[in-house]
Design a protein around this motif. Structure first.
Motif, PDB file in Angstrom:
ATOM      1  N   ASN A  27      -1.082   6.579  -1.680  1.00  0.00           N
ATOM      2  CA  ASN A  27      -0.780   5.154  -1.464  1.00  0.00           C
ATOM      3  C   ASN A  27       0.637   4.950  -0.953  1.00  0.00           C
ATOM      4  O   ASN A  27       1.554   5.697  -1.308  1.00  0.00           O
ATOM      5  CB  ASN A  27      -0.892   4.393  -2.793  1.00  0.00           C
ATOM      6  CG  ASN A  27      -2.310   4.290  -3.286  1.00  0.00           C
ATOM      7  OD1 ASN A  27      -3.250   4.506  -2.535  1.00  0.00           O
ATOM      8  ND2 ASN A  27      -2.474   3.975  -4.552  1.00  0.00           N
ATOM      9  N   CYS A  81      -4.865  -0.717  -9.148  1.00  0.00           N
ATOM     10  CA  CYS A  81      -4.295  -1.928  -8.526  1.00  0.00           C
ATOM     11  C   CYS A  81      -3.406  -1.613  -7.319  1.00  0.00           C
ATOM     12  O   CYS A  81      -3.589  -2.232  -6.264  1.00  0.00           O
ATOM     13  CB  CYS A  81      -3.576  -2.764  -9.587  1.00  0.00           C
ATOM     14  SG  CYS A  81      -4.760  -3.410 -10.789  1.00  0.00           S
ATOM     15  N   THR A 137      -3.679   0.746  -5.323  1.00  0.00           N
ATOM     16  CA  THR A 137      -4.561   1.183  -4.236  1.00  0.00           C
ATOM     17  C   THR A 137      -5.091  -0.027  -3.463  1.00  0.00           C
ATOM     18  O   THR A 137      -5.368   0.061  -2.264  1.00  0.00           O
ATOM     19  CB  THR A 137      -5.739   2.011  -4.812  1.00  0.00           C
ATOM     20  OG1 THR A 137      -5.185   3.119  -5.519  1.00  0.00           O
ATOM     21  CG2 THR A 137      -6.675   2.518  -3.728  1.00  0.00           C
ATOM     22  N   TYR A 138      -5.208  -1.165  -4.161  1.00  0.00           N
ATOM     23  CA  TYR A 138      -5.658  -2.394  -3.498  1.00  0.00           C
ATOM     24  C   TYR A 138      -4.487  -3.368  -3.301  1.00  0.00           C
ATOM     25  O   TYR A 138      -4.656  -4.580  -3.320  1.00  0.00           O
ATOM     26  CB  TYR A 138      -6.815  -3.023  -4.285  1.00  0.00           C
ATOM     27  CG  TYR A 138      -8.025  -2.135  -4.208  1.00  0.00           C
ATOM     28  CD1 TYR A 138      -8.831  -2.116  -3.077  1.00  0.00           C
ATOM     29  CD2 TYR A 138      -8.305  -1.227  -5.232  1.00  0.00           C
ATOM     30  CE1 TYR A 138      -9.902  -1.247  -2.970  1.00  0.00           C
ATOM     31  CE2 TYR A 138      -9.375  -0.348  -5.127  1.00  0.00           C
ATOM     32  CZ  TYR A 138     -10.171  -0.370  -3.993  1.00  0.00           C
ATOM     33  OH  TYR A 138     -11.229   0.506  -3.883  1.00  0.00           O
ATOM     34  N   HIS A 139      -3.286  -2.769  -3.150  1.00  0.00           N
ATOM     35  CA  HIS A 139      -2.075  -3.509  -2.756  1.00  0.00           C
ATOM     36  C   HIS A 139      -1.611  -4.534  -3.783  1.00  0.00           C
ATOM     37  O   HIS A 139      -1.031  -5.557  -3.426  1.00  0.00           O
ATOM     38  CB  HIS A 139      -2.286  -4.184  -1.373  1.00  0.00           C
ATOM     39  CG  HIS A 139      -2.975  -3.284  -0.402  1.00  0.00           C
ATOM     40  ND1 HIS A 139      -2.401  -2.108   0.040  1.00  0.00           N
ATOM     41  CD2 HIS A 139      -4.201  -3.355   0.193  1.00  0.00           C
ATOM     42  CE1 HIS A 139      -3.252  -1.492   0.845  1.00  0.00           C
ATOM     43  NE2 HIS A 139      -4.352  -2.219   0.960  1.00  0.00           N
TER      44      HIS A 139
END
Ligand code: SF4
Ligand code: SF4
Length: 269
Positions: free
Chosen positions: A176, A200, A202-204
């Motif tokens: 990431n 979290c 990983t999904y910005h």
């Protein structure tokens, strides 16, 4: 020849939402193998079987919030060879430990029409405050891979391999880009125990600290980075006051922010 008895597995619940027990049921592919390797002796979510101890492996979810809880956990401990706590409620008191720093009677007065029927302790405390715990698995809820690793290790008679480093290590392993460095998004990853796979970031999104404090934390050290990312002292205090609010490093970090807020407000006349 006498057949060897399978180890007895028991799961008990205290004050909690059942989410950690559901992580065990969520094991899907592995559940039948597990059910074949152990004898379910007590697990209200999965089986009607209720066998008395002693239990070889006991999983405990939830925190101690009543005098009856405190008595029941001592009785369960006495019947358990290996006792493992699962989740933020059992390991840190859970979100319900927010009551520890307020007047619980005020809460019950506001919420219930007849607060006099509510029988509760002033605090919500982790299981380890009451009895000896052999292993603590963090998270809200726990990670099923970590749970399976501990159970597999116990059944194989070896030590469990559960990483004690921070979410940042998992975040980097996923390749990431750091949301705090690249986008100025406040993130608790540097002080949070690994387990979620850096979900979290990983999904910005910044990490919310669901797995509680990592083995060694430097909450003072990331304060500057969180402020530089635009978080206020109030934001940082709130970020620590969630599922693991009463875990000592998070509690201390929250208190430090409250001191800063009071200093900013100046003396009250
Ligand atoms: S730790 Fe979180 S998921 Fe587990 S029982 Fe408590 S509130 Fe539910
Ligand atoms: S995004 Fe958060 S968890 Fe990931 S490396 Fe940056 S600070 Fe650590």
């Amino acid at each position: 020849m006498k057949r060897k008895q399978k180890p007895k597995l028991a799961v008990f619940k205290f004050a909690s939402c059942d989410g950690c027990q559901l992580s065990l049921l969520d094991c899907e592919d592995e559940l039948l193998l597990l059910a074949d390797a152990v004898r379910i002796a007590n697990f209200a979510e999965a089986s009607r079987a209720v066998l008395r101890g002693p239990y070889d492996i006991t999983l405990v979810e939830g925190s101690i919030t009543t005098a009856h809880d405190a008595e029941r956990i001592r009785e369960i401990r006495a019947r358990s060879r290996f006792l493992m706590t699962i989740g933020a409620c059992a390991t840190a008191g859970g979100v319900q430990a927010l009551r520890n720093y307020r007047d619980v009677k005020e809460f019950t007065r506001i919420v219930y029409a007849r607060p006099d029927y509510i029988d509760t302790l002033a605090t919500s405390t982790p299981i380890a405050d009451h009895v000896k715990v052999d292993f603590e698995l963090r998270g809200c809820p726990i990670d099923k891979r970590q749970l399976l690793e501990v159970l597999a290790a116990l059944l194989a008679g070896r030590g469990p391999k559960v990483a004690s480093h921070s979410v940042c290590v998992q975040c980097k392993l996923r390749g990431n880009v750091c949301v705090m460095v690249a986008h100025g998004t406040p993130c608790l990853g540097p002080v949070t125990h690994a387990g979620c796979g850096a979900l979290c970031p990983t999904y910005h999104r910044g990490c919310y600290g669901c797995f509680g404090p990592a083995e060694t934390t430097n909450t003072k050290g990331i304060e500057g980075a969180l402020l530089a990312a635009g978080a206020s002292h109030e934001d940082i205090a709130r970020a620590y006051a969630t599922f693991n609010a009463a875990a000592p490093p998070f509690r201390k970090a929250q208190e430090e922010q409250l001191v800063q807020i009071r200093l900013k407000e100046g003396p009250r006349g």
